[in-house]
Design an enzyme around this catalytic site. Structure first.
Site, short mmCIF file in Angstrom:
data_model
loop_
_atom_site.label_atom_id
_atom_site.label_comp_id
_atom_site.label_asym_id
_atom_site.label_seq_id
_atom_site.Cartn_x
_atom_site.Cartn_y
_atom_site.Cartn_z
N GLU A 232 0.76 5.38 -1.95
CA GLU A 232 0.60 6.67 -1.27
C GLU A 232 1.75 7.62 -1.60
O GLU A 232 1.53 8.79 -1.91
CB GLU A 232 0.54 6.47 0.24
N VAL B 106 0.84 -1.20 0.00
CA VAL B 106 0.00 0.00 0.00
C VAL B 106 0.87 1.25 0.00
O VAL B 106 0.57 2.24 -0.67
CB VAL B 106 -0.96 0.00 1.21
N CYS B 107 1.97 1.21 0.74
CA CYS B 107 2.82 2.38 0.93
C CYS B 107 3.29 3.05 -0.37
O CYS B 107 3.17 4.27 -0.50
CB CYS B 107 4.03 2.02 1.80
N PRO B 108 3.79 2.31 -1.36
CA PRO B 108 4.25 3.01 -2.56
C PRO B 108 3.12 3.71 -3.32
O PRO B 108 3.37 4.71 -3.99
CB PRO B 108 4.91 1.92 -3.40
#
Length: 178
Positions: free
Chosen positions: A54, A50-52
């Protein structure tokens, strides 16, 4: 958790700011936020899923934050070297225009109270800080749910009006009069 109206904590840490040889790292502190609006957002871990999405979305909207005199700072508890490796090996992160801060001692995440209680990684917290260093907005998501960067921009717009903004207000719409 540090909230609205409180002073954003003092911090100083290494950050990955570039992929250019010899210019990869820089020390970033709250002095870099002084005098302008700032968005400080946290993600759990580098090299995740999910982080990349964002980080890439904040970068896609970077010009819109800049147009609002708003600086963007991303933070996780990974080292600046890990940030550099992630940027090097993830196509969506190669051209990031904002620094990736390395809170490896968990001092800032601890001071803000945004560490996941069991996993001890940052929650998906987002802070909007005004030019005087005061927290004006906080949003925190669980580890599995990405944030809405357009909502962060909308909120920056609303806060910068210094007026009453109704539900779903967007830049260019009328504010409320009392």
């Amino acid at each position: 958790m540090l909230g609205i109206g409180q002073k954003f904590p003092t911090f100083s840490m290494q950050a990955c700011v570039s992929l250019e040889k010899g210019k990869e790292f820089k020390t970033i502190s709250n002095a870099d936020m002084k005098g302008s609006w700032a968005v400080v957002f946290f993600w759990p871990l580098d090299f995740t899923f999910v982080c990349p999405t964002e980080l890439a979305e904040f970068n896609k909207e970077f010009k819109n934050f800049k147009a609002r005199d708003t600086k963007v700072f991303g933070v996780s508890c990974d080292s600046h070297f890990v940030h550099h490796a992630w940027r090097t090996h993830h196509a969506d992160l190669k051209g990031l225009e904002y620094p990736m801060l390395a809170d490896i001692k968990k001092e800032l995440t601890g001071a803000l109270g945004v560490l996941h209680p069991a996993d001890q990684v940052p929650l998906r917290a987002t802070y909007i800080v005004d030019p005087e260093g005061i927290v004006r907005w906080v949003s925190v998501n669980d580890l599995s749910v990405g944030r809405n960067v357009k909502e962060v921009l909308r909120t920056v717009d609303a806060l910068q009006t210094d007026e009453l903004c109704p539900c779903n207000w967007e830049k260019g719409q009328d504010t409320l009069t009392v």
